[in-house]
Scaffold this motif. Structure first.
Motif, short mmCIF file in Angstrom:
data_model
loop_
_atom_site.label_atom_id
_atom_site.label_comp_id
_atom_site.label_asym_id
_atom_site.label_seq_id
_atom_site.Cartn_x
_atom_site.Cartn_y
_atom_site.Cartn_z
N ILE A 16 21.85 0.95 -12.44
CA ILE A 16 22.31 2.09 -13.25
C ILE A 16 21.12 2.86 -13.82
O ILE A 16 21.13 4.09 -13.88
CB ILE A 16 23.23 1.59 -14.38
CG1 ILE A 16 24.49 0.95 -13.79
CG2 ILE A 16 23.61 2.73 -15.31
CD1 ILE A 16 25.42 0.34 -14.83
N GLY A 17 20.07 2.13 -14.20
CA GLY A 17 18.87 2.80 -14.71
C GLY A 17 18.24 3.69 -13.65
O GLY A 17 17.82 4.82 -13.94
N TRP A 18 18.18 3.20 -12.42
CA TRP A 18 17.62 4.00 -11.32
C TRP A 18 18.47 5.24 -11.09
O TRP A 18 17.94 6.33 -10.87
CB TRP A 18 17.55 3.15 -10.06
CG TRP A 18 17.01 3.89 -8.87
CD1 TRP A 18 17.71 4.39 -7.82
CD2 TRP A 18 15.64 4.23 -8.62
NE1 TRP A 18 16.89 5.02 -6.93
CE2 TRP A 18 15.59 4.93 -7.40
CE3 TRP A 18 14.45 3.99 -9.31
CZ2 TRP A 18 14.41 5.41 -6.85
CZ3 TRP A 18 13.26 4.46 -8.77
CH2 TRP A 18 13.26 5.17 -7.56
N LEU A 19 19.79 5.09 -11.14
CA LEU A 19 20.70 6.22 -10.96
C LEU A 19 20.44 7.30 -12.02
O LEU A 19 20.34 8.48 -11.69
CB LEU A 19 22.15 5.73 -11.02
CG LEU A 19 23.24 6.79 -10.88
CD1 LEU A 19 23.24 7.36 -9.47
CD2 LEU A 19 24.61 6.17 -11.20
N PHE A 20 20.33 6.90 -13.27
CA PHE A 20 20.08 7.85 -14.36
C PHE A 20 18.72 8.51 -14.20
O PHE A 20 18.58 9.73 -14.38
CB PHE A 20 20.16 7.13 -15.71
CG PHE A 20 21.54 7.09 -16.31
CD1 PHE A 20 21.83 7.79 -17.46
CD2 PHE A 20 22.54 6.35 -15.71
CE1 PHE A 20 23.10 7.75 -18.01
CE2 PHE A 20 23.81 6.30 -16.25
CZ PHE A 20 24.10 7.00 -17.41
N LEU A 21 17.71 7.72 -13.88
CA LEU A 21 16.35 8.25 -13.79
C LEU A 21 16.23 9.29 -12.68
O LEU A 21 15.64 10.36 -12.87
CB LEU A 21 15.36 7.12 -13.55
CG LEU A 21 13.87 7.52 -13.47
CD1 LEU A 21 13.40 8.08 -14.80
CD2 LEU A 21 13.01 6.33 -13.06
N VAL A 22 16.79 9.01 -11.51
CA VAL A 22 16.72 9.94 -10.39
C VAL A 22 17.48 11.22 -10.70
O VAL A 22 17.01 12.33 -10.41
CB VAL A 22 17.26 9.28 -9.10
CG1 VAL A 22 17.38 10.31 -7.98
CG2 VAL A 22 16.34 8.14 -8.67
N GLU A 23 18.66 11.09 -11.30
CA GLU A 23 19.44 12.28 -11.66
C GLU A 23 18.66 13.16 -12.64
O GLU A 23 18.59 14.39 -12.48
CB GLU A 23 20.77 11.86 -12.29
CG GLU A 23 21.84 11.46 -11.30
CD GLU A 23 22.36 12.64 -10.49
OE1 GLU A 23 22.42 13.76 -11.04
OE2 GLU A 23 22.70 12.44 -9.31
N GLY A 24 18.09 12.56 -13.66
CA GLY A 24 17.32 13.34 -14.63
C GLY A 24 16.09 13.96 -14.02
O GLY A 24 15.77 15.13 -14.30
N TYR A 25 15.38 13.20 -13.16
CA TYR A 25 14.16 13.73 -12.54
C TYR A 25 14.48 14.93 -11.65
O TYR A 25 13.76 15.93 -11.67
CB TYR A 25 13.51 12.62 -11.71
CG TYR A 25 12.27 13.07 -10.97
CD1 TYR A 25 11.06 13.23 -11.65
CD2 TYR A 25 12.30 13.34 -9.61
CE1 TYR A 25 9.91 13.65 -10.99
CE2 TYR A 25 11.17 13.76 -8.94
CZ TYR A 25 9.97 13.91 -9.63
OH TYR A 25 8.86 14.34 -8.96
N GLU A 26 15.56 14.84 -10.85
CA GLU A 26 15.93 15.96 -9.98
C GLU A 26 16.26 17.20 -10.79
O GLU A 26 15.89 18.32 -10.41
CB GLU A 26 17.12 15.56 -9.11
CG GLU A 26 16.80 14.56 -8.02
CD GLU A 26 15.85 15.13 -6.97
OE1 GLU A 26 15.88 16.36 -6.74
OE2 GLU A 26 15.06 14.36 -6.40
N LYS A 27 16.94 17.04 -11.90
CA LYS A 27 17.29 18.19 -12.74
C LYS A 27 16.04 18.80 -13.37
O LYS A 27 15.89 20.03 -13.44
CB LYS A 27 18.29 17.76 -13.82
CG LYS A 27 19.69 17.45 -13.27
CD LYS A 27 20.59 16.89 -14.34
CE LYS A 27 22.02 16.76 -13.86
NZ LYS A 27 22.20 16.00 -12.63
N VAL A 28 15.14 17.97 -13.85
CA VAL A 28 13.89 18.48 -14.44
C VAL A 28 13.08 19.23 -13.40
O VAL A 28 12.54 20.31 -13.66
CB VAL A 28 13.08 17.32 -15.05
CG1 VAL A 28 11.68 17.79 -15.44
CG2 VAL A 28 13.80 16.76 -16.27
N GLN A 29 12.97 18.67 -12.20
CA GLN A 29 12.18 19.29 -11.14
C GLN A 29 12.78 20.64 -10.72
O GLN A 29 12.05 21.60 -10.47
CB GLN A 29 12.10 18.36 -9.92
CG GLN A 29 11.16 17.20 -10.11
CD GLN A 29 9.72 17.64 -10.29
OE1 GLN A 29 9.16 18.34 -9.44
NE2 GLN A 29 9.13 17.27 -11.40
N SER A 30 14.11 20.73 -10.64
CA SER A 30 14.73 22.00 -10.23
C SER A 30 14.46 23.10 -11.25
O SER A 30 14.26 24.26 -10.87
CB SER A 30 16.23 21.80 -10.04
OG SER A 30 16.89 21.66 -11.28
#
Length: 354
Positions: A16-30
């Motif tokens: 679940i932590g990986w899921l949250f981290l990747v989602e947040g990182y993709e949004k920040v990068q966009s």
């Protein structure tokens, strides 16, 4: 609790932590990349505007409110009931005047108008309000419209006056609100499904066409105060999103990364579990899988009352009751380095002896 149970609980936390981290990182990068041909900066506006649950008004407020309600307010013209006929601009809605004044401020700042130009632009805006009221109440000058989606193969397109177009738009908004808020709840099912989406799409197109025709004369009038060198500059950009939406997007982007990193590292695990569960419950309340709610096209399956957001939120709340971060994570290191832990450990033999 045996070690195998602890192992799988830690594994669930890491996933679940990986899921949250990747989602947040993709949004920040966009957002950091900005708008490009192959990148559209992420924003929660679209999701919030589609909110259909019991807390929908709160979520829509964060995204700037209901677009149709605001458009209808701008298109409204007050009746002339006073003994002395007021100026036409005084019958325009406050919402329209506010929108146009905000555009005037952006226009003046963008083109760096001097004082004389600002005064001239203010007069142009008042004159445009007079013309807007006359246009909105016009019942004698029809315009050829696009063919209705329900009759795409018709041999002719309809002709409607501005007043008729506003009335049709209001009727369309009332139609889909009735279908969504009354019919669906009465039958306890999404009765209209794709037809409801078609109603909303028709209303959105009618709204866009009406607002474009309403704003165009005002934009043209303001351009008349520009000098030749100013006219060579780029056009005024769209209105900035509401401040509350900017903060909501920022909290979501970085909050997902913080929660994800905390779960992966096992740092402040219980607090991050509760934060992640609260976020998922907010998503659940925005577009809940109730049988009478409009179908969520982004859902991967068909849900009834329970969806993935609610399930993961329950898992996180269950993890918050465990010592997962101490079994494998920085919480265990912090506990080991905490001097109060040694004092409590030394005090136990003395209490036992007493």
């Amino acid at each position: 609790m045996n070690n195998l149970t602890r192992f799988f609980l830690v594994l669930v936390r890491l996933a679940i932590g990986w899921l949250f981290l990747v989602e947040g990182y993709e949004k920040v990068q966009s957002v950091d990349r900005g708008p490009t041909v192959d990148n559209k900066p992420w924003t929660s506006a679209g999701y919030l505007k589609q909110a259909s649950g019991p807390t929908a008004p709160f979520f829509r407020w964060q995204a700037g409110g209901d677009d149709d309600a605001h458009a209808l307010e701008c298109l409204h013209v007050y009746a002339d009931v006073s003994p002395m006929p007021p100026a036409a601009r005084d019958r325009a809605s406050p919402a329209l005047r506010k929108d146009w004044e905000q555009y005037l401020e952006r226009f003046a700042d963008h083109y760096q108008l001097d004082d004389d130009q600002r005064e001239a632009a203010r007069k142009k805006l008042d004159e445009s309000l007079d013309k807007a009221v006359a246009w909105l109440t016009d019942t004698t000058h029809p315009k050829e419209l696009d063919k209705n989606t329900a009759f795409a193969t018709a041999a002719f397109a309809p002709w409607k006056t501005p007043a008729q177009r506003v009335a049709d738009y209001q009727a369309k908004v009332e139609e889909y609100h009735h279908a969504q808020d009354e019919v669906n709840s009465t039958f306890n099912a999404d009765v209209y499904k794709a037809k409801l989406r078609s109603m909303k799409a028709d209303a959105a197109k009618m709204r866009a066409d009406l607002m474009a025709d309403l704003d165009a004369p005002m934009h043209t009038a303001l351009e008349g105060v520009l000098h030749d060198d100013q006219k060579k500059m780029a056009a005024v950009g769209p209105a900035p999103p509401p401040l509350v939406l900017l903060w909501t997007d920022r909290v979501v982007r970085y909050g997902l990364m913080v929660i994800g990193a905390g779960l992966l590292l096992g740092a402040f695990t219980r607090l991050n579990c509760l934060g992640g569960a609260l976020f998922l419950i907010m998503l659940y309340l925005a577009i809940p899988p109730f049988p009478w709610s409009p179908e969520n096209l982004k859902a991967e399956g068909h849900y009834l009352f329970v969806n993935k957001n609610l399930i993961v939120a329950l898992v996180l709340m269950a993890l918050a009751t465990t010592r997962s971060g101490r079994w494998f994570g920085l919480d265990g290191v912090l506990q080991f380095l905490n001097p109060w832990t040694y004092r409590a450990h030394k005090a136990q033999p003395k209490l036992a002896a007493a």
